[in-house]
Motif scaffolding. Structure first.
Motif, PDB file in Angstrom:
ATOM      1  N   ASP A   1       0.836  -1.201   0.000  1.00  0.00           N
ATOM      2  CA  ASP A   1       0.000   0.000   0.000  1.00  0.00           C
ATOM      3  C   ASP A   1       0.874   1.256   0.000  1.00  0.00           C
ATOM      4  O   ASP A   1       0.680   2.166  -0.817  1.00  0.00           O
ATOM      5  N   GLN A   2       1.835   1.293   0.885  1.00  0.00           N
ATOM      6  CA  GLN A   2       2.712   2.460   0.964  1.00  0.00           C
ATOM      7  C   GLN A   2       3.557   2.610  -0.297  1.00  0.00           C
ATOM      8  O   GLN A   2       3.765   3.725  -0.788  1.00  0.00           O
ATOM      9  N   LEU A   3       4.045   1.506  -0.841  1.00  0.00           N
ATOM     10  CA  LEU A   3       4.819   1.554  -2.083  1.00  0.00           C
ATOM     11  C   LEU A   3       3.968   2.119  -3.216  1.00  0.00           C
ATOM     12  O   LEU A   3       4.438   2.965  -3.992  1.00  0.00           O
ATOM     13  N   ALA A   4       2.733   1.686  -3.322  1.00  0.00           N
ATOM     14  CA  ALA A   4       1.850   2.201  -4.373  1.00  0.00           C
ATOM     15  C   ALA A   4       1.661   3.710  -4.244  1.00  0.00           C
ATOM     16  O   ALA A   4       1.682   4.436  -5.244  1.00  0.00           O
ATOM     17  N   HIS A   5       1.514   4.196  -3.015  1.00  0.00           N
ATOM     18  CA  HIS A   5       1.384   5.640  -2.811  1.00  0.00           C
ATOM     19  C   HIS A   5       2.674   6.367  -3.214  1.00  0.00           C
ATOM     20  O   HIS A   5       2.624   7.420  -3.854  1.00  0.00           O
ATOM     21  N   GLN A   6       3.819   5.811  -2.848  1.00  0.00           N
ATOM     22  CA  GLN A   6       5.088   6.463  -3.178  1.00  0.00           C
ATOM     23  C   GLN A   6       5.325   6.486  -4.687  1.00  0.00           C
ATOM     24  O   GLN A   6       5.830   7.472  -5.230  1.00  0.00           O
ATOM     25  N   LEU A   7       4.966   5.413  -5.375  1.00  0.00           N
ATOM     26  CA  LEU A   7       5.092   5.398  -6.833  1.00  0.00           C
ATOM     27  C   LEU A   7       4.143   6.411  -7.468  1.00  0.00           C
ATOM     28  O   LEU A   7       4.481   7.030  -8.490  1.00  0.00           O
ATOM     29  N   THR A   8       2.994   6.602  -6.855  1.00  0.00           N
ATOM     30  CA  THR A   8       2.073   7.641  -7.323  1.00  0.00           C
ATOM     31  C   THR A   8       2.731   9.008  -7.222  1.00  0.00           C
ATOM     32  O   THR A   8       2.639   9.829  -8.140  1.00  0.00           O
ATOM     33  N   TYR A   9       3.426   9.256  -6.121  1.00  0.00           N
ATOM     34  CA  TYR A   9       4.109  10.542  -5.960  1.00  0.00           C
ATOM     35  C   TYR A   9       5.194  10.734  -7.010  1.00  0.00           C
ATOM     36  O   TYR A   9       5.371  11.836  -7.522  1.00  0.00           O
ATOM     37  N   ALA A  10       5.912   9.676  -7.335  1.00  0.00           N
ATOM     38  CA  ALA A  10       6.927   9.785  -8.387  1.00  0.00           C
ATOM     39  C   ALA A  10       6.264  10.209  -9.694  1.00  0.00           C
ATOM     40  O   ALA A  10       6.775  11.100 -10.406  1.00  0.00           O
ATOM     41  N   GLY A  11       5.137   9.602 -10.014  1.00  0.00           N
ATOM     42  CA  GLY A  11       4.416   9.970 -11.233  1.00  0.00           C
ATOM     43  C   GLY A  11       3.874  11.381 -11.192  1.00  0.00           C
ATOM     44  O   GLY A  11       3.929  12.112 -12.192  1.00  0.00           O
ATOM     45  N   LEU A  12       3.369  11.798 -10.036  1.00  0.00           N
ATOM     46  CA  LEU A  12       2.835  13.159  -9.908  1.00  0.00           C
ATOM     47  C   LEU A  12       3.942  14.201 -10.012  1.00  0.00           C
ATOM     48  O   LEU A  12       3.744  15.256 -10.640  1.00  0.00           O
ATOM     49  N   ILE A  13       5.088  13.923  -9.423  1.00  0.00           N
ATOM     50  CA  ILE A  13       6.219  14.850  -9.533  1.00  0.00           C
ATOM     51  C   ILE A  13       6.635  14.964 -10.994  1.00  0.00           C
ATOM     52  O   ILE A  13       6.846  16.068 -11.520  1.00  0.00           O
TER      53      ILE A  13
END
Length: 129
Positions: A108-120
């Protein structure tokens, strides 16, 4: 400001925001509602995340429309990640002393962090377009 500096500043902001939104500003009623489409808790939680990301987008000078687009994207993705985790957790009897519980929490946390990479990445591309 150098692009790498901006990217790191955005990442730091999103990491701190994520901690605060997930671990400080999340009361039991939000947590309990995440797996239920008819309850508001998951929507409010995803909204806090989306709104909390605005300062990161302002760091690259985005205007209102790109910010709203990124907020909607984050809201939907965050909600779906949490909804999925709640569904999987609800079908499991694994408690916090099990490896499977922590594997799911970590995913779950990894998915959120990968989302942040995409948003950045998306914010930086929008900023130079």
């Amino acid at each position: 400001m150098q692009p790498v500096t901006v990217m790191i500043a955005m990442l730091i902001w999103l990491q701190v925001k994520h901690y605060v939104a997930d671990y400080v500003l999340q009361p039991g009623w939000m947590i309990a509602a995440k797996g239920n489409l008819r309850k508001q808790g998951g929507y409010v939680h995803a909204g806090i995340h989306a709104l909390g990301s605005v300062p990161a987008y302002l760091m690259v000078g985005l205007g209102a429309l790109p910010i709203v687009v990124l907020m909607v994207i984050e809201f939907v993705i965050h909600y779906l990640i949490d909804f999925t985790k709640a569904g999987l957790s609800g079908r499991s009897d694994a408690g916090p002393s099990t490896q499977s519980f922590w594997a799911l929490h970590g995913a779950d946390q990894l998915a959120h962090q990968l989302t942040y990479a995409g948003l950045i990445y998306a914010a930086l591309v929008m900023a130079v377009s």
